[in-house]
Design a protein around this motif. Structure first.
Motif, mmCIF file in Angstrom:
data_model
loop_
_atom_site.group_PDB
_atom_site.id
_atom_site.type_symbol
_atom_site.label_atom_id
_atom_site.label_comp_id
_atom_site.label_asym_id
_atom_site.label_seq_id
_atom_site.Cartn_x
_atom_site.Cartn_y
_atom_site.Cartn_z
ATOM 1 N N ALA A 22 12.588 52.842 19.116
ATOM 2 C CA ALA A 22 11.765 52.604 17.941
ATOM 3 C C ALA A 22 11.123 51.230 18.026
ATOM 4 O O ALA A 22 11.820 50.228 18.248
ATOM 5 N N ALA A 23 9.820 51.191 17.826
ATOM 6 C CA ALA A 23 9.087 49.924 17.869
ATOM 7 C C ALA A 23 8.820 49.438 16.456
ATOM 8 O O ALA A 23 8.448 50.215 15.580
ATOM 9 N N SER A 24 9.001 48.156 16.250
ATOM 10 C CA SER A 24 8.640 47.535 14.984
ATOM 11 C C SER A 24 7.642 46.418 15.268
ATOM 12 O O SER A 24 7.583 45.888 16.377
ATOM 13 N N GLY A 25 6.857 46.113 14.255
ATOM 14 C CA GLY A 25 5.870 45.057 14.428
ATOM 15 C C GLY A 25 4.530 45.543 14.932
ATOM 16 O O GLY A 25 3.659 44.734 15.269
ATOM 17 N N ALA A 26 4.360 46.847 14.991
ATOM 18 C CA ALA A 26 3.086 47.426 15.412
ATOM 19 C C ALA A 26 2.773 48.616 14.525
ATOM 20 O O ALA A 26 3.663 49.392 14.177
ATOM 21 N N SER A 27 1.500 48.753 14.189
ATOM 22 C CA SER A 27 1.103 49.915 13.398
ATOM 23 C C SER A 27 1.125 51.164 14.278
ATOM 24 O O SER A 27 1.181 51.073 15.511
ATOM 25 N N ALA A 28 1.042 52.291 13.639
ATOM 26 C CA ALA A 28 1.038 53.540 14.395
ATOM 27 C C ALA A 28 -0.164 53.602 15.341
ATOM 28 O O ALA A 28 -0.047 54.031 16.494
ATOM 29 N N ASP A 29 -1.306 53.157 14.853
ATOM 30 C CA ASP A 29 -2.508 53.188 15.696
ATOM 31 C C ASP A 29 -2.369 52.269 16.902
ATOM 32 O O ASP A 29 -2.757 52.621 18.017
ATOM 33 N N THR A 30 -1.816 51.082 16.677
ATOM 34 C CA THR A 30 -1.639 50.145 17.784
ATOM 35 C C THR A 30 -0.595 50.678 18.758
ATOM 36 O O THR A 30 -0.785 50.620 19.975
ATOM 37 N N PHE A 31 0.497 51.178 18.224
ATOM 38 C CA PHE A 31 1.561 51.723 19.070
ATOM 39 C C PHE A 31 1.033 52.844 19.965
ATOM 40 O O PHE A 31 1.454 52.988 21.108
#
Length: 117
Positions: A22-31
């Motif tokens: 799970a990534a945090s600190g990034a929006s869904a679009d950026t991810f």
């Protein structure tokens, strides 16, 4: 960006596990623009690339896991998964997720997978 790996555990030969990154600190679009990979480090061995998924959902795998592991992503949840089936003792390792953003490496903490025979 921070990556959080989870889902490891103890399983018998032939069993299954699903790892999550799970990534945090990034929006869904950026991810969705990131390629994300799973690596593993077995006891006494160097770290190996296990699987990778690109921003276009192109996947690639280490030869020894082809047909048994499946990498996928859910951009809305900013999460990448590694479904591991038909596990073998040789899959025992610490598993890490990784991404590179603008030439900077980001690693999640490892999650331990132990396959007992």
């Amino acid at each position: 960006v921070q990556l959080q790996a989870s889902g490891g555990g103890l399983v018998q030969v032939g069993g299954s596990l699903r790892l999550s990154c799970a990534a945090s600190g990034a929006s869904a679009d950026t991810f969705s623009t990131y390629s994300v990979a799973w690596y593993r480090r077995a006891p006494g061995k160097q770290r190996d690339l296990v699987a990778r998924i690109t921003s276009r959902d192109t996947t690639s795998y280490k030869d020894s896991v082809k047909g048994r592991f499946t990498i996928s992503r859910d951009n809305a949840k900013t999460t990448v998964y590694l479904q591991m089936d038909n596990l073998e003792p040789e899959d025992t390792a610490l598993y890490f997720c990784h991404t590179e953003i603008r030439f900077v490496d980001y690693w999640g903490q490892g999650t331990l997978v132990t396959v007992s025979s």
